[in-house]
Design a protein around this motif. Structure first.
Motif, mmCIF file in Angstrom:
data_model
loop_
_atom_site.group_PDB
_atom_site.id
_atom_site.type_symbol
_atom_site.label_atom_id
_atom_site.label_comp_id
_atom_site.label_asym_id
_atom_site.label_seq_id
_atom_site.Cartn_x
_atom_site.Cartn_y
_atom_site.Cartn_z
ATOM 1 N N ALA A 16 0.765 -1.226 0.109
ATOM 2 C CA ALA A 16 -0.037 -0.052 0.013
ATOM 3 C C ALA A 16 0.792 1.268 -0.066
ATOM 4 N N SER A 17 2.036 1.094 0.476
ATOM 5 C CA SER A 17 3.033 2.201 0.477
ATOM 6 C C SER A 17 3.820 2.744 -0.631
ATOM 7 N N GLU A 18 3.724 1.748 -1.705
ATOM 8 C CA GLU A 18 4.467 1.922 -2.995
ATOM 9 C C GLU A 18 3.564 3.065 -3.951
ATOM 10 N N LEU A 19 4.423 3.835 -4.716
ATOM 11 C CA LEU A 19 4.158 4.592 -5.748
ATOM 12 C C LEU A 19 4.574 4.346 -7.031
ATOM 13 N N THR A 20 3.977 4.524 -7.841
ATOM 14 C CA THR A 20 4.633 3.994 -9.346
ATOM 15 C C THR A 20 5.643 5.045 -9.977
ATOM 16 N N HIS A 21 5.528 6.387 -9.451
ATOM 17 C CA HIS A 21 6.647 7.415 -9.856
ATOM 18 C C HIS A 21 7.447 7.745 -8.682
ATOM 19 N N TYR A 22 7.767 6.849 -7.749
ATOM 20 C CA TYR A 22 8.765 6.840 -6.632
ATOM 21 C C TYR A 22 9.303 5.655 -6.597
ATOM 22 N N LYS A 23 10.565 5.498 -6.996
ATOM 23 C CA LYS A 23 11.447 4.574 -6.961
ATOM 24 C C LYS A 23 12.576 4.524 -5.545
ATOM 25 N N HIS A 24 12.379 3.537 -4.928
ATOM 26 C CA HIS A 24 13.568 3.594 -3.837
ATOM 27 C C HIS A 24 14.430 2.300 -3.851
ATOM 28 N N VAL A 57 1.805 7.520 1.999
ATOM 29 C CA VAL A 57 1.196 6.893 0.817
ATOM 30 C C VAL A 57 0.157 5.710 1.128
ATOM 31 N N ALA A 58 0.764 5.140 2.186
ATOM 32 C CA ALA A 58 0.032 3.855 2.875
ATOM 33 C C ALA A 58 -1.162 4.287 3.566
ATOM 34 N N ILE A 59 -1.123 5.512 4.346
ATOM 35 C CA ILE A 59 -2.355 5.929 5.048
ATOM 36 C C ILE A 59 -3.374 6.799 4.163
ATOM 37 N N THR A 60 -2.797 7.264 3.249
ATOM 38 C CA THR A 60 -3.781 7.773 2.109
ATOM 39 C C THR A 60 -4.431 6.620 1.267
ATOM 40 N N THR A 61 -3.847 5.566 1.003
ATOM 41 C CA THR A 61 -4.472 4.393 0.553
ATOM 42 C C THR A 61 -5.512 4.031 1.347
ATOM 43 N N LEU A 62 -5.226 3.869 2.700
ATOM 44 C CA LEU A 62 -6.329 3.346 3.738
ATOM 45 C C LEU A 62 -7.506 4.528 3.705
#
Length: 513
Positions: free
Chosen positions: A20-28, A87-92
């Motif tokens: 849930a904390s992953e983003l398509t346009h942010y790579k770590h 990102v994870a909390i936004t998804t929730l």
């Protein structure tokens, strides 16, 4: 199967939060390959798991698992941790609001959000603006954030990056629409909603057709179209409406909420709470606020908007979006299509653009209100359109059961009447359809029950439907049994008040004899 409870014994919830904390346009360093729909699917999964826990004690166990993940990320002040927990909390917040709200109150989270929004780092601004938007889902949250978040959103809106700008715009739209449909509540200054809508329109019609910008522009309009002034200006803007419909035709889960909600607002097909005059007077006496309806939400204005949307091809967009797994979204789609089908002249367009095909699965499996709206839309189509064309092949059999559900006595008389007329037309299609209607005992019994009603129109429609069923050998055998069905039809032939009943009853007796 109690999967939600079994997963508590594993690290499943932690792993799901990682996704849930992953983003398509942010790579770590440890980034996963995900699609545009991954966050939506994970969020819906969390929602289902939370609902499976049937008491507060078990639900608190899920919250505790998520708490552990949140605390771990908040302790690390690095960029990656801040971005991922946001990102994870936004998804929730978007898809499992109860779980998301449980994390909003965590010490330091809201302060971190506001600090990220004021940061110079692009990715921090991006995820913080999305989180602020998601955090204002309820009016009380919007009120608290208006005081401290509006200035930050205005600052973000001045960004030179369009992706930051459009998210800040949606945040302002959401805060500005916290008054809902109540025309007397204006959270922002007069005319501000129209200015925000114009900004959304520019992003929606952007020449590059950037999907991300258009998605967020549609979401901004989904909040602003609670205002009737905005509805009227939008529906008169042909390029904006066509761009919205084109966006819906992509069928993407990430654009679904914005597009469908705008169409629901424009057609006024949302749930309306009917308030009696006595309750209004009582509320005034008790000095309670009484919601006011805008004059541009009168039926004449609504009908004009419905015609415009249907002629621009809104049904095609709804058909593409109807493939979703979300029953709530399907319900909204059924509401809009039913609003289109209120108008006899538009039903052909609805069928032509794939509306009848999209409605049948919704009518068979959706929320209770969704099934009812879809069934009524199908009934209306079946009355004025040739059922053999509107419901070709097997579909004409599939539509029988959902339409027949409208024959419940607790439903409105107009729903009963439309269902009887539609079933009467369907009975003329083929022996297979008549066989399906007669095989379902509760369907044929419900039809025959309305033959004995005092309501003249319901009685007439039921007898006309039985007349068409008499073409089947199965119905002939039912009438040959030890019963008074034929006797009652003979009695109806002597009805002095309704010539149509006499004709239908005489026709049925003629076929049977």
């Amino acid at each position: 199967m109690a999967w939600a409870e079994k997963m508590l014994k594993t690290d499943f919830y932690s792993r799901l939060m990682e996704v849930a904390s992953e983003l398509t346009h942010y790579k770590h360093e440890s980034a996963m390959d995900i699609t545009d729909s991954t966050n939506t699917v994970v969020g819906i999964c969390f929602g289902y798991l939370y609902e499976q826990m049937w008491d507060d004690e078990r639900r608190n166990l899920i919250i505790e698992k998520i708490d552990e993940f949140t605390k771990e990320k908040l302790m690390d002040q690095g960029l990656e941790s801040k971005v991922r927990i946001t990102v994870a909390i936004t998804t929730l917040l978007k898809h499992a609001p109860d779980l998301g709200n449980s994390q909003l109150t965590k010490e330091g989270f809201l302060q971190m959000l506001l600090a990220m929004a004021q940061s110079e780092e692009y990715i921090e601004q991006l995820v913080a603006s999305e989180a602020i938007i998601a955090a204002t889902a309820k009016k009380k949250d919007a009120s608290s954030i208006i005081s401290q978040g509006m200035d930050i959103l205005k600052t973000l809106y001045k960004s030179k990056n369009d992706h930051i700008k459009v998210r800040a715009l949606v945040g302002m739209c959401k805060l500005g629409s916290s008054g809902g449909h109540d025309a007397s509540i204006k959270p922002l200054a007069e005319g501000s909603s129209e200015k925000l809508a114009e900004a959304c329109r520019r992003f929606l019609c952007n020449p590059s057709k950037d999907q991300d910008l258009r998605k967020w522009a549609a979401e901004g309009l989904s909040f602003l179209t609670l205002d009737a002034d905005v509805k009227e200006k939008l529906v008169e803007d042909e390029p904006a409406i066509k761009a919205l419909i084109e966006l819906g035709k992509t069928g993407g889960q990430d654009v679904m909420y914005g597009v469908i909600t705008v169409l629901v607002n424009l057609t006024n097909s949302f749930d309306k709470q009917e308030i009696s005059d006595e309750m209004i007077e009582l509320a005034k006496f008790a000095k309670h606020h009484v919601p006011q309806e805008h004059e541009m939400d009168d039926p004449d204005f609504v009908d004009k908007r419905i015609w415009t949307l249907c002629k621009y091809g809104a049904t095609s967009a709804l058909s593409a979006l109807s493939k979703t797994e979300s029953e709530n979204m399907k319900e909204l789609i059924a509401r809009v299509l039913n609003a289109f089908c209120q108008h006899q002249e538009l039903r052909g367009l609805v069928v032509q653009q794939g509306g009848s095909k999209a409605l049948i699965p919704i009518a068979l499996k959706c929320t209770e209100k969704g099934e009812r709206a879809a069934a009524q839309a199908l009934s209306r189509i079946g009355i004025t359109q040739d059922p053999a064309i509107a419901f070709p092949g097997q579909r004409s059999c599939d539509v029988v059961r959902p339409v027949a559900r409208l024959l419940k006595e607790e439903f409105n008389s107009i729903e009963n009447f439309e269902a009887l007329l539609a079933l009467g037309n369907l009975a003329n299609v083929s022996e297979a359809v008549r066989g399906r209607m007669l095989k379902e005992t509760d369907v044929v019994m419900s039809i025959e029950n309305y033959m004995y009603q005092d309501h003249q129109m319901l009685r007439r429609a039921a007898i006309q439907c039985v007349l068409n069923l008499c073409q089947s050998e199965v119905q002939v055998k039912r009438c040959e049994g030890n019963n008074d069905r034929v006797k009652y039809l003979v009695l109806c032939m002597g009805d002095a008040e309704d010539e149509e009943v006499v004709k239908a009853a005489a026709g049925a007796v003629a076929i049977l004899t």
